[in-house]
Design a protein around this motif. Structure first.
Motif, mmCIF file in Angstrom:
data_model
loop_
_atom_site.group_PDB
_atom_site.id
_atom_site.type_symbol
_atom_site.label_atom_id
_atom_site.label_comp_id
_atom_site.label_asym_id
_atom_site.label_seq_id
_atom_site.Cartn_x
_atom_site.Cartn_y
_atom_site.Cartn_z
ATOM 1 N N ALA A 263 -8.930 -70.222 -17.615
ATOM 2 C CA ALA A 263 -9.891 -70.675 -18.610
ATOM 3 C C ALA A 263 -9.692 -70.003 -19.970
ATOM 4 C CB ALA A 263 -11.313 -70.418 -18.118
ATOM 5 N N LEU A 264 -8.829 -69.003 -20.036
ATOM 6 C CA LEU A 264 -8.640 -68.253 -21.275
ATOM 7 C C LEU A 264 -8.191 -69.115 -22.454
ATOM 8 C CD1 LEU A 264 -8.800 -65.538 -22.662
ATOM 9 C CD2 LEU A 264 -6.476 -65.061 -21.879
ATOM 10 N N PRO A 265 -7.243 -70.035 -22.299
ATOM 11 C CA PRO A 265 -6.863 -70.869 -23.451
ATOM 12 C C PRO A 265 -8.049 -71.664 -24.016
ATOM 13 C CG PRO A 265 -5.213 -71.052 -21.742
ATOM 14 C CD PRO A 265 -6.370 -70.291 -21.143
ATOM 15 N N ALA A 266 -8.857 -72.259 -23.153
ATOM 16 C CA ALA A 266 -10.015 -73.026 -23.617
ATOM 17 C C ALA A 266 -11.019 -72.108 -24.303
ATOM 18 C CB ALA A 266 -10.674 -73.759 -22.447
ATOM 19 N N TRP A 267 -11.191 -70.911 -23.780
ATOM 20 C CA TRP A 267 -12.128 -69.950 -24.385
ATOM 21 C C TRP A 267 -11.643 -69.524 -25.771
ATOM 22 C CZ3 TRP A 267 -16.907 -68.620 -24.001
ATOM 23 C CH2 TRP A 267 -17.360 -67.412 -24.535
ATOM 24 N N ARG A 268 -10.345 -69.291 -25.908
ATOM 25 C CA ARG A 268 -9.796 -68.902 -27.205
ATOM 26 C C ARG A 268 -9.978 -70.017 -28.225
ATOM 27 N NH1 ARG A 268 -4.016 -67.593 -26.328
ATOM 28 N NH2 ARG A 268 -4.030 -67.159 -28.540
ATOM 29 N N ALA B 142 -12.385 -70.057 -31.642
ATOM 30 C CA ALA B 142 -11.795 -70.357 -32.947
ATOM 31 C C ALA B 142 -12.431 -71.592 -33.592
ATOM 32 C CB ALA B 142 -10.283 -70.553 -32.808
ATOM 33 N N MET B 143 -12.975 -72.496 -32.795
ATOM 34 C CA MET B 143 -13.592 -73.716 -33.317
ATOM 35 C C MET B 143 -15.020 -73.496 -33.807
ATOM 36 S SD MET B 143 -11.615 -76.479 -33.310
ATOM 37 C CE MET B 143 -12.737 -77.877 -33.242
ATOM 38 N N GLN B 144 -15.544 -72.300 -33.701
ATOM 39 C CA GLN B 144 -16.940 -72.066 -34.067
ATOM 40 C C GLN B 144 -17.216 -72.235 -35.558
ATOM 41 O OE1 GLN B 144 -19.434 -71.942 -31.697
ATOM 42 N NE2 GLN B 144 -17.557 -72.631 -30.720
ATOM 43 N N THR B 145 -16.191 -72.316 -36.360
ATOM 44 C CA THR B 145 -16.383 -72.589 -37.792
ATOM 45 C C THR B 145 -16.211 -74.077 -38.097
ATOM 46 O OG1 THR B 145 -14.059 -72.143 -38.227
ATOM 47 C CG2 THR B 145 -15.597 -70.290 -38.468
ATOM 48 N N GLN B 146 -16.081 -74.902 -37.060
ATOM 49 C CA GLN B 146 -15.763 -76.319 -37.252
ATOM 50 C C GLN B 146 -16.862 -77.252 -36.755
ATOM 51 O OE1 GLN B 146 -13.114 -77.088 -39.064
ATOM 52 N NE2 GLN B 146 -12.750 -74.890 -39.191
ATOM 53 N N PRO C 189 -6.140 -79.814 -33.642
ATOM 54 C CA PRO C 189 -4.700 -79.536 -33.554
ATOM 55 C C PRO C 189 -4.285 -78.260 -34.294
ATOM 56 C CG PRO C 189 -5.058 -81.850 -34.027
ATOM 57 C CD PRO C 189 -6.384 -81.170 -34.154
ATOM 58 N N VAL C 190 -4.890 -78.021 -35.444
ATOM 59 C CA VAL C 190 -4.587 -76.808 -36.212
ATOM 60 C C VAL C 190 -5.048 -75.577 -35.457
ATOM 61 C CG1 VAL C 190 -5.066 -75.558 -38.355
ATOM 62 C CG2 VAL C 190 -4.685 -78.028 -38.404
ATOM 63 N N VAL C 191 -6.246 -75.636 -34.903
ATOM 64 C CA VAL C 191 -6.800 -74.494 -34.160
ATOM 65 C C VAL C 191 -5.962 -74.220 -32.922
ATOM 66 C CG1 VAL C 191 -8.800 -73.684 -32.846
ATOM 67 C CG2 VAL C 191 -9.123 -74.783 -35.074
ATOM 68 N N GLU C 192 -5.593 -75.263 -32.194
ATOM 69 C CA GLU C 192 -4.754 -75.073 -30.999
ATOM 70 C C GLU C 192 -3.423 -74.421 -31.374
ATOM 71 O OE1 GLU C 192 -6.184 -78.757 -28.158
ATOM 72 O OE2 GLU C 192 -4.774 -79.158 -29.777
ATOM 73 N N ALA C 193 -2.826 -74.867 -32.465
ATOM 74 C CA ALA C 193 -1.553 -74.284 -32.901
ATOM 75 C C ALA C 193 -1.732 -72.814 -33.286
ATOM 76 C CB ALA C 193 -0.982 -75.073 -34.073
ATOM 77 N N ARG C 194 -2.801 -72.499 -34.020
ATOM 78 C CA ARG C 194 -3.051 -71.112 -34.445
ATOM 79 C C ARG C 194 -3.355 -70.206 -33.255
ATOM 80 N NH1 ARG C 194 -1.272 -69.153 -38.723
ATOM 81 N NH2 ARG C 194 -3.039 -67.785 -39.010
ATOM 82 N N CYS C 195 -3.953 -70.781 -32.209
ATOM 83 C CA CYS C 195 -4.261 -70.002 -31.008
ATOM 84 C C CYS C 195 -3.068 -69.975 -30.047
ATOM 85 C CB CYS C 195 -5.480 -70.581 -30.290
ATOM 86 S SG CYS C 195 -7.021 -70.352 -31.178
ATOM 87 N N ASP C 196 -1.983 -70.649 -30.430
ATOM 88 C CA ASP C 196 -0.789 -70.744 -29.595
ATOM 89 C C ASP C 196 -1.126 -71.315 -28.222
ATOM 90 O OD1 ASP C 196 1.956 -70.559 -29.264
ATOM 91 O OD2 ASP C 196 1.844 -68.551 -28.379
ATOM 92 N N VAL C 197 -1.893 -72.407 -28.241
ATOM 93 C CA VAL C 197 -2.329 -73.078 -27.021
ATOM 94 C C VAL C 197 -1.792 -74.502 -27.038
ATOM 95 C CG1 VAL C 197 -4.347 -73.955 -25.786
ATOM 96 C CG2 VAL C 197 -4.410 -71.677 -26.796
ATOM 97 N N GLU C 198 -1.186 -74.907 -25.943
ATOM 98 C CA GLU C 198 -0.679 -76.271 -25.823
ATOM 99 C C GLU C 198 -1.842 -77.221 -25.553
ATOM 100 O OE1 GLU C 198 2.415 -77.612 -26.133
ATOM 101 O OE2 GLU C 198 3.060 -75.646 -26.840
ATOM 102 N N PRO C 199 -1.973 -78.281 -26.356
ATOM 103 C CA PRO C 199 -3.063 -79.231 -26.100
ATOM 104 C C PRO C 199 -2.828 -79.988 -24.795
ATOM 105 C CG PRO C 199 -1.667 -79.986 -27.905
ATOM 106 C CD PRO C 199 -1.166 -78.641 -27.500
ATOM 107 N N ASP C 200 -3.887 -80.151 -24.028
ATOM 108 C CA ASP C 200 -3.807 -80.980 -22.827
ATOM 109 C C ASP C 200 -5.203 -81.497 -22.486
ATOM 110 O OD1 ASP C 200 -5.191 -79.007 -21.415
ATOM 111 O OD2 ASP C 200 -3.449 -78.294 -20.335
#
Length: 112
Positions: free
Chosen positions: A48-53, A57-61, A78-89
């Motif tokens: 669950a860590l990627p979703a939590w990160r 990070a999305m709390q300003t959005q 997409p920008v937030v996922e990239a900055r968090c180094d998380v692959e979208p799925d």
């Protein structure tokens, strides 16, 4: 309100000292201050860590209207996922939507 300007919130002892310095009688100070409660602990599973990160990070959005926040701005995702180094799925998106739904429910309840 200090947190709104990028500063940490005052501690209970700092607030107590400020009230005493302002002349509030000592026997009334504790009644004026909210009781401090330890934050509720929770366990976060590794998967669950990627979703939590991304959630953090999305709390300003948040999209906000006259009635308050009503949802996240997914254009920023997409920008937030990239900055968090998380692959979208799909699973990450579903987890994010579940957290968003609960947050909106709690915010609406708080505003009642």
């Amino acid at each position: 309100m200090r947190w709104q300007f990028g500063e940490r919130a005052a501690t209970r002892s700092e607030n107590r000292r400020a009230l005493l310095d302002a002349g509030v009688p000592a026997d009334q100070v504790d009644a004026l201050l909210p009781h401090e409660h330890a934050p509720e602990a929770f366990e976060l599973l590794a998967e669950a860590l990627p979703a939590w990160r991304v959630w953090n990070a999305m709390q300003t959005q948040w999209r906000v209207g006259p009635a308050g926040a009503y949802g996240l701005d997914y254009a920023a995702l997409p920008v937030v996922e990239a900055r968090c180094d998380v692959e979208p799925d799909g699973a990450l998106f579903e987890a994010l939507q579940a957290m968003e739904c609960e947050a909106v429910r709690l915010m609406a309840k708080k505003g009642e």
